[in-house]
Design an enzyme around this catalytic site. Sequence first.
Site, PDB file in Angstrom:
ATOM      1  N   CYS A   2       5.057  21.113 -14.176  1.00  0.00           N
ATOM      2  CA  CYS A   2       3.619  20.882 -14.040  1.00  0.00           C
ATOM      3  C   CYS A   2       2.980  20.759 -15.425  1.00  0.00           C
ATOM      4  O   CYS A   2       3.600  21.059 -16.437  1.00  0.00           O
ATOM      5  CB  CYS A   2       2.979  22.024 -13.275  1.00  0.00           C
ATOM      6  SG  CYS A   2       3.753  22.339 -11.666  1.00  0.00           S
ATOM      7  N   ARG A  27       3.219  14.784 -15.990  1.00  0.00           N
ATOM      8  CA  ARG A  27       4.047  15.955 -15.721  1.00  0.00           C
ATOM      9  C   ARG A  27       3.966  16.404 -14.259  1.00  0.00           C
ATOM     10  O   ARG A  27       4.649  17.353 -13.860  1.00  0.00           O
ATOM     11  CB  ARG A  27       3.609  17.116 -16.626  1.00  0.00           C
ATOM     12  CG  ARG A  27       3.828  16.872 -18.098  1.00  0.00           C
ATOM     13  CD  ARG A  27       3.385  18.067 -18.916  1.00  0.00           C
ATOM     14  NE  ARG A  27       4.241  19.219 -18.700  1.00  0.00           N
ATOM     15  CZ  ARG A  27       5.251  19.590 -19.500  1.00  0.00           C
ATOM     16  NH1 ARG A  27       5.513  18.874 -20.576  1.00  0.00           N
ATOM     17  NH2 ARG A  27       5.968  20.646 -19.241  1.00  0.00           N
ATOM     18  N   TRP A  72       3.396  19.402  -9.877  1.00  0.00           N
ATOM     19  CA  TRP A  72       4.598  18.815  -9.279  1.00  0.00           C
ATOM     20  C   TRP A  72       5.192  19.912  -8.413  1.00  0.00           C
ATOM     21  O   TRP A  72       5.658  20.929  -8.907  1.00  0.00           O
ATOM     22  CB  TRP A  72       5.582  18.380 -10.363  1.00  0.00           C
ATOM     23  CG  TRP A  72       6.804  17.709  -9.824  1.00  0.00           C
ATOM     24  CD1 TRP A  72       6.964  16.384  -9.516  1.00  0.00           C
ATOM     25  CD2 TRP A  72       8.068  18.327  -9.544  1.00  0.00           C
ATOM     26  NE1 TRP A  72       8.231  16.147  -9.053  1.00  0.00           N
ATOM     27  CE2 TRP A  72       8.933  17.320  -9.065  1.00  0.00           C
ATOM     28  CE3 TRP A  72       8.554  19.630  -9.641  1.00  0.00           C
ATOM     29  CZ2 TRP A  72      10.254  17.575  -8.688  1.00  0.00           C
ATOM     30  CZ3 TRP A  72       9.868  19.886  -9.266  1.00  0.00           C
ATOM     31  CH2 TRP A  72      10.699  18.871  -8.804  1.00  0.00           C
ATOM     32  N   ASN A  96       3.198  26.975 -14.833  1.00  0.00           N
ATOM     33  CA  ASN A  96       4.253  25.960 -14.872  1.00  0.00           C
ATOM     34  C   ASN A  96       5.582  26.695 -14.904  1.00  0.00           C
ATOM     35  O   ASN A  96       5.788  27.567 -15.746  1.00  0.00           O
ATOM     36  CB  ASN A  96       4.107  25.069 -16.119  1.00  0.00           C
ATOM     37  CG  ASN A  96       5.272  24.099 -16.268  1.00  0.00           C
ATOM     38  OD1 ASN A  96       5.845  23.657 -15.283  1.00  0.00           O
ATOM     39  ND2 ASN A  96       5.621  23.781 -17.502  1.00  0.00           N
ATOM     40  N   GLY A  97       6.479  26.351 -13.998  1.00  0.00           N
ATOM     41  CA  GLY A  97       7.780  27.016 -13.959  1.00  0.00           C
ATOM     42  C   GLY A  97       8.154  27.350 -12.533  1.00  0.00           C
ATOM     43  O   GLY A  97       7.639  26.765 -11.571  1.00  0.00           O
ATOM     44  N   GLU A 458      22.471   3.565 -15.371  1.00  0.00           N
ATOM     45  CA  GLU A 458      21.063   3.724 -15.741  1.00  0.00           C
ATOM     46  C   GLU A 458      20.194   2.684 -15.031  1.00  0.00           C
ATOM     47  O   GLU A 458      19.070   2.988 -14.602  1.00  0.00           O
ATOM     48  CB  GLU A 458      20.900   3.607 -17.254  1.00  0.00           C
ATOM     49  CG  GLU A 458      19.474   3.662 -17.754  1.00  0.00           C
ATOM     50  CD  GLU A 458      18.745   4.970 -17.435  1.00  0.00           C
ATOM     51  OE1 GLU A 458      17.515   5.007 -17.597  1.00  0.00           O
ATOM     52  OE2 GLU A 458      19.405   5.944 -17.004  1.00  0.00           O
ATOM     53  N   LYS A 462      16.992   3.582 -12.681  1.00  0.00           N
ATOM     54  CA  LYS A 462      15.659   3.040 -12.923  1.00  0.00           C
ATOM     55  C   LYS A 462      15.097   2.391 -11.663  1.00  0.00           C
ATOM     56  O   LYS A 462      13.934   2.580 -11.309  1.00  0.00           O
ATOM     57  CB  LYS A 462      15.694   1.996 -14.048  1.00  0.00           C
ATOM     58  CG  LYS A 462      15.690   2.573 -15.435  1.00  0.00           C
ATOM     59  CD  LYS A 462      14.386   3.252 -15.764  1.00  0.00           C
ATOM     60  CE  LYS A 462      14.601   4.321 -16.796  1.00  0.00           C
ATOM     61  NZ  LYS A 462      15.277   5.522 -16.300  1.00  0.00           N
ATOM     62  N   GLU A 465      14.175   5.033  -9.116  1.00  0.00           N
ATOM     63  CA  GLU A 465      13.025   5.835  -9.539  1.00  0.00           C
ATOM     64  C   GLU A 465      11.704   5.154  -9.231  1.00  0.00           C
ATOM     65  O   GLU A 465      10.775   5.784  -8.723  1.00  0.00           O
ATOM     66  CB  GLU A 465      13.093   6.105 -11.052  1.00  0.00           C
ATOM     67  CG  GLU A 465      14.057   7.193 -11.461  1.00  0.00           C
ATOM     68  CD  GLU A 465      14.061   7.387 -12.967  1.00  0.00           C
ATOM     69  OE1 GLU A 465      14.006   8.537 -13.406  1.00  0.00           O
ATOM     70  OE2 GLU A 465      14.112   6.375 -13.700  1.00  0.00           O
ATOM     71  N   HIS A 481      37.413  -1.181  -3.837  1.00  0.00           N
ATOM     72  CA  HIS A 481      37.872   0.091  -3.293  1.00  0.00           C
ATOM     73  C   HIS A 481      36.760   0.764  -2.493  1.00  0.00           C
ATOM     74  O   HIS A 481      36.315   1.859  -2.808  1.00  0.00           O
ATOM     75  CB  HIS A 481      38.365   1.006  -4.411  1.00  0.00           C
ATOM     76  CG  HIS A 481      39.543   0.466  -5.147  1.00  0.00           C
ATOM     77  ND1 HIS A 481      40.799   0.369  -4.577  1.00  0.00           N
ATOM     78  CD2 HIS A 481      39.662  -0.046  -6.399  1.00  0.00           C
ATOM     79  CE1 HIS A 481      41.638  -0.154  -5.443  1.00  0.00           C
ATOM     80  NE2 HIS A 481      40.962  -0.424  -6.569  1.00  0.00           N
ATOM     81  N   LYS A 581       7.873  13.967 -15.230  1.00  0.00           N
ATOM     82  CA  LYS A 581       8.507  13.566 -16.479  1.00  0.00           C
ATOM     83  C   LYS A 581       9.446  14.617 -17.045  1.00  0.00           C
ATOM     84  O   LYS A 581      10.589  14.337 -17.366  1.00  0.00           O
ATOM     85  CB  LYS A 581       7.417  13.231 -17.508  1.00  0.00           C
ATOM     86  CG  LYS A 581       7.935  12.731 -18.845  1.00  0.00           C
ATOM     87  CD  LYS A 581       8.614  11.392 -18.690  1.00  0.00           C
ATOM     88  CE  LYS A 581       9.040  10.794 -20.019  1.00  0.00           C
ATOM     89  NZ  LYS A 581       9.803   9.559 -19.829  1.00  0.00           N
TER      90      LYS A 581
END
Length: 586
Positions: A2, A27, A72, A96-97, A458, A462, A465, A481, A581
Amino acid sequence: MCGIIGYAGEKNAVEIVYRGLINLEYRGYDSAGAAFGINGRTVVFKRQGRVEKLKPLLEGLASGIGIGHTRWATHGSPSDINAHPHTSGKITLVHNGIIENYSELKAELEKGGAVFKSQTDSEVIAALMSVYYCGDILGALYKTVKRLKGSYAIMAVAEGENVIAAARHKSPVVIGYGNGGYYCASDEPVLSGECGEVSFLKDGDFALIKPDGVRIFDGELRETERKKQKNLAQAGSLELGGFAHYMLKELRQSPAAVKNTVTAFAEAEDKIRGALSGVNRIIFIGCGTAYHAGLIGKIYVEDIARMPAEAETAGEFRYKNPIVNKNTAVVAVSQSGETADTLEGARLAKSLGARVIAVTNAPYSQLTRIADTVVPVCAGAEICVAATKSYTGQIAALYMLALLLAGKNAEGGGLSGLPEICKNVADGADVYALSRLCAFSKGVYFLGRGLDYAVALEASLKLKEVSYIPSEGYPAGELKHGTLALIDNATVSVFIATDKSLTDKYKNSVEQVISRGGIAAIITDIDELETAFKGRAHIIKLPCCRGHLSPLVTATAVQLLAYETAVSLGLNPDKPRNLAKSVTVE
């Protein structure tokens, strides 16, 4: 995870906290709230949704002290009730945490008569502080955190006290020194333009932020000092600057990130060389995009330095019994330098005698304090949740690290022409048609070999996301396979191909997709592939940049593809659902 901010001073805290929450929204953005001291009372405003929903509630208000939070969610779904701040008695706080023992504490407090309104772990902190509060907010916070297990950055106010009490453990708290007031926040970019100097609380520290100054205390409440440092975040770094989204702005800043990282590496080269003396094995750890950068670093170290190297996700590394010694270097890669699993992995490595090398875009982060030395990434503030320029900066830093391990001249490292090539791709790669195909497919598969496979992972991340389209990254050789069973006319297979020695192998793989009715696309700088599949596959032609530097170019192309796909679906790529983030919780 957060974002939190506090202010005490001569200016209007309502305006400062609101502006800070807007800038902290990367955040977390499922709800937001703020609390202000007005006429001796603490007044709380909070709403589910984006920070802008608070604006009409705050119009015309003025205060000299306030705290704010953008969320968040970890415990409790997004809602007005679960939004911060939380209040119990005279105590109001933001957090936050994550509190791991909140259920036990909640049960204990309920037996004592406490009534909880939310489903959050954070409300337990407020209720516990309220029990301990006897007119001394710092004392109440001190007693409270002694009972907590987990991670926290807490900012609390008490009705009638014109002070913010803060505490931190494994979640960052930055103290800001501005003209006409004092600040506390989750990170320094939010204080750009407000504070020229900042200091950083250490784990276990407390702080009292008042209109006339800041007092900092260690874990035993002994008053102490933390070094003031220049706030390196630039005032304009949080502005869009004419771009439609931060993702596009930051993608276009990748060339500068590479150039600045090369310069910073040259300045730090002697320290890095000293920390690597005698090392005979490298382990890269990271999460998400940083892990993918580590996969590229592994190939660089093996190919260029001819040294054994591994890459692991930090969340797996930290829960195993790794085989490391004093000749092992654990390279911890993290954009924010605050990623919880990466920090714990670095701490574990250090406790076992390994050397810890931080590769981070945050020069004052926790990771830099753990590490023996820092390989700087100079990408600047990155606001979009999906990493772009920080990833290319990491690749450049890891390439130079491999050169250094090989005893070669790392300065420049052949990178001098890369920024211009990356700029040409970011400005001119025609990915629109392919983005539309991806947008309306039922799944996208990115395939590559070697360095191209690392970038394929990656690329898949992306796309997932920012567009929410199911996607996977695979080694191209593994296509037959199992993966071929998923290929049909509603799936897109994107081949990343820059290794000319494997041209025939790529031809075979693309043919297998086409022959089964799948949609094929090739991102390549190989003329032969363009010629072979003209009219049968979608070709994204790149400037020639084969070899170890190709990921810098292909990464830019796949980032642009993900961006265009999200935009074509009407999505905001800067704030993808369920994500934030800086992942400061495990």
